[in-house]
Design a protein around this motif. Structure first.
Motif, mmCIF file in Angstrom:
data_model
loop_
_atom_site.group_PDB
_atom_site.id
_atom_site.type_symbol
_atom_site.label_atom_id
_atom_site.label_comp_id
_atom_site.label_asym_id
_atom_site.label_seq_id
_atom_site.Cartn_x
_atom_site.Cartn_y
_atom_site.Cartn_z
ATOM 1 N N GLU A 241 38.584 40.872 28.023
ATOM 2 C CA GLU A 241 38.915 39.363 28.471
ATOM 3 C C GLU A 241 38.127 38.904 29.803
ATOM 4 O OE1 GLU A 241 41.112 37.126 27.112
ATOM 5 O OE2 GLU A 241 41.017 38.515 25.314
ATOM 6 N N TYR A 242 37.553 39.831 30.565
ATOM 7 C CA TYR A 242 36.956 39.651 31.469
ATOM 8 C C TYR A 242 35.856 38.726 31.439
ATOM 9 C CZ TYR A 242 39.676 42.786 34.433
ATOM 10 O OH TYR A 242 40.884 43.559 34.909
ATOM 11 N N GLY A 243 34.931 38.893 30.437
ATOM 12 C CA GLY A 243 33.822 38.319 29.781
ATOM 13 C C GLY A 243 34.060 37.034 29.625
ATOM 14 N N ARG A 244 35.122 36.439 29.264
ATOM 15 C CA ARG A 244 35.395 34.896 28.982
ATOM 16 C C ARG A 244 36.289 34.250 29.591
ATOM 17 N NH1 ARG A 244 36.715 37.816 23.750
ATOM 18 N NH2 ARG A 244 39.011 38.190 23.569
ATOM 19 N N THR A 245 36.594 34.805 30.945
ATOM 20 C CA THR A 245 37.587 34.127 31.763
ATOM 21 C C THR A 245 36.809 33.686 33.121
ATOM 22 O OG1 THR A 245 38.436 36.203 32.403
ATOM 23 C CG2 THR A 245 39.469 35.146 30.901
ATOM 24 N N ILE A 246 37.234 33.038 33.878
ATOM 25 C CA ILE A 246 37.122 32.810 35.227
ATOM 26 C C ILE A 246 38.046 33.269 36.268
ATOM 27 C CG2 ILE A 246 35.612 31.009 34.626
ATOM 28 C CD1 ILE A 246 37.264 28.874 36.038
ATOM 29 N N GLU A 247 37.916 33.787 37.426
ATOM 30 C CA GLU A 247 38.934 34.297 38.287
ATOM 31 C C GLU A 247 38.475 33.982 39.828
ATOM 32 O OE1 GLU A 247 41.311 38.433 38.439
ATOM 33 O OE2 GLU A 247 39.575 38.346 37.708
ATOM 34 N N ALA A 248 39.572 33.836 40.716
ATOM 35 C CA ALA A 248 39.490 33.648 42.109
ATOM 36 C C ALA A 248 40.258 34.443 42.651
ATOM 37 C CB ALA A 248 39.280 32.195 42.453
ATOM 38 N N TYR A 249 39.889 35.357 43.588
ATOM 39 C CA TYR A 249 40.786 36.219 44.396
ATOM 40 C C TYR A 249 40.281 36.626 45.822
ATOM 41 C CZ TYR A 249 37.601 39.986 42.911
ATOM 42 O OH TYR A 249 36.665 40.747 42.549
ATOM 43 N N THR A 250 41.161 36.955 46.556
ATOM 44 C CA THR A 250 40.744 37.249 47.940
ATOM 45 C C THR A 250 40.885 38.876 48.107
ATOM 46 O OG1 THR A 250 41.627 35.269 48.777
ATOM 47 C CG2 THR A 250 41.164 37.105 50.400
ATOM 48 N N ALA A 251 39.904 39.517 48.674
ATOM 49 C CA ALA A 251 39.790 40.785 48.799
ATOM 50 C C ALA A 251 39.131 41.295 49.970
ATOM 51 C CB ALA A 251 39.419 41.662 47.433
ATOM 52 N N GLU A 252 38.804 42.735 50.158
ATOM 53 C CA GLU A 252 38.077 43.101 51.307
ATOM 54 C C GLU A 252 36.466 43.270 50.733
ATOM 55 O OE1 GLU A 252 39.757 46.255 53.169
ATOM 56 O OE2 GLU A 252 40.779 45.006 54.781
ATOM 57 N N LEU A 253 35.301 42.887 51.572
ATOM 58 C CA LEU A 253 34.164 43.290 51.236
ATOM 59 C C LEU A 253 33.766 44.250 52.433
ATOM 60 C CD1 LEU A 253 31.340 42.681 49.937
ATOM 61 C CD2 LEU A 253 31.184 40.907 51.735
ATOM 62 N N ALA A 254 33.223 45.384 51.858
ATOM 63 C CA ALA A 254 32.877 46.560 52.566
ATOM 64 C C ALA A 254 31.158 46.387 52.889
ATOM 65 C CB ALA A 254 33.194 47.796 52.363
ATOM 66 N N GLU A 255 30.545 46.056 53.962
ATOM 67 C CA GLU A 255 29.199 46.157 54.050
ATOM 68 C C GLU A 255 29.008 46.564 55.494
ATOM 69 O OE1 GLU A 255 26.619 42.779 52.054
ATOM 70 O OE2 GLU A 255 28.092 41.998 53.584
ATOM 71 N N ALA A 256 27.674 47.364 55.462
ATOM 72 C CA ALA A 256 27.172 47.947 56.829
ATOM 73 C C ALA A 256 28.580 48.626 57.619
ATOM 74 C CB ALA A 256 26.785 46.937 57.587
ATOM 75 N N GLY A 257 29.367 49.372 56.753
ATOM 76 C CA GLY A 257 30.418 50.057 57.384
ATOM 77 C C GLY A 257 31.614 49.184 58.041
ATOM 78 N N LYS A 258 31.531 48.045 57.822
ATOM 79 C CA LYS A 258 32.510 47.077 58.095
ATOM 80 C C LYS A 258 33.232 46.266 56.887
ATOM 81 C CE LYS A 258 29.914 45.780 62.697
ATOM 82 N NZ LYS A 258 29.441 44.504 63.441
ATOM 83 N N LYS A 259 34.600 45.844 57.226
ATOM 84 C CA LYS A 259 35.225 45.297 56.056
ATOM 85 C C LYS A 259 35.789 43.978 56.530
ATOM 86 C CE LYS A 259 37.223 49.438 53.902
ATOM 87 N NZ LYS A 259 38.506 50.224 53.571
ATOM 88 N N ARG A 260 35.478 42.932 55.707
ATOM 89 C CA ARG A 260 35.973 41.482 56.196
ATOM 90 C C ARG A 260 36.788 40.941 54.756
ATOM 91 N NH1 ARG A 260 30.641 38.092 56.484
ATOM 92 N NH2 ARG A 260 29.052 39.227 55.146
#
Length: 260
Positions: free
Chosen positions: A171-190
């Motif tokens: 189902e993921y392959g034929r739907t669009i989705e928007a959500y808010t979550a944390e992004l971990a980069e260079a040891g930091k999360k935002r």
């Protein structure tokens, strides 16, 4: 009839008395003896008749009991015949069930390893796929691995859960989705807003709208986009959240690779 016989004997006796007065005493003795014989015969006949009546009554009772016993026999025979048919059918069913159990055991020998391979394949697929909803998808796979080792869950239920997980991934392959979550980069999360368009592209935009990036699955890294994609992705997020009607938007999409 007995009274008529008595009257006849009495008449004969009187005739003998009048016809032979000289032998009256002797005749009286004979008459008395005859009467006694007749009375004894009548008593014997009465006793015999009582015995006959008793035997007849007993025979009637026995006949009634016989008929009752025969009805009970017929009912019991019918019941026993029915029970015998039921037992025969149950024995045949048990034989069928035993055969099915043997087939199930044979099937399980192939299905259980297959399910293990299916879960491993799904795990590898998620690891190589675009990294959207990583926690949710990883948790689902870990639950499947735990489920495979549980003895209190039937094989059919395990297989159903695995197929359900595959269906979710499809189902993921034929739907669009928007959500808010944390992004971990260079040891930091935002916290960022993610926009997923099927499996073709995964983008994020910071909450202050200043940074927009797209996932490069070949390099397994995020690629920051130019300012020209800021507003299209803002619109895409609104469309995915049903805050705006569907519309054409300009988004970075990786070119399809030629199949090898």
């Amino acid at each position: 009839m007995v009274q008529n016989k008595k009257a006849l004997l009495f008449a004969v006796a009187l005739g003998m008395i009048f016809m032979a007065p000289a032998g009256a005493a002797e005749n009286q003795k004979k008459l008395k003896a005859a009467v006694n014989v007749q009375e004894s015969a009548e008593k014997a006949a009465a006793v015999s008749q009582k015995k006959i009546d008793s035997i007849a009554d007993q025979a009637e009772r026995m006949l009634t009991e016989y008929k009752l016993i025969m009805r009970q026999y017929d009912a019991l025979k019918g019941y026993n015949d029915q029970v015998a048919r039921i037992v025969k059918a149950q024995n045949e069913e048990l034989s069928t069930i035993d055969q099915q159990l043997l087939e199930i055991d044979t099937t399980n020998q192939g299905v259980i390893p297959l399910m293990g391979r299916m879960v491993d394949t799904l795990d590898k697929f998620v690891a190589l796929d675009v990294p959207f909803l990583p926690d949710e998808r990883s948790k689902r796979i870990e639950e499947l691995k735990t489920l495979l080792d549980r003895a209190d869950v039937t094989v059919s239920e395990k297989y159903r859960r695995i197929m359900e997980a595959y269906q979710v991934e499809m189902e993921y392959g034929r739907t669009i989705e928007a959500y808010t979550a944390e992004l971990a980069e260079a040891g930091k999360k935002r916290s960022v807003d993610y926009l997923r368009i099927g499996r073709m592209t995964l983008m994020y935009q910071t909450l202050d709208k200043k940074e927009t990036a797209v996932w490069d699955n070949e390099k397994r890294a995020w690629q920051v986009l130019g300012e020209e994609y800021r507003k299209p992705i803002m619109l895409g997020l609104r469309i995915a959240r049903k805050q705006a009607p569907p519309d054409l938007i300009k988004l970075p999409v990786s070119a399809p690779e030629k199949a090898q």
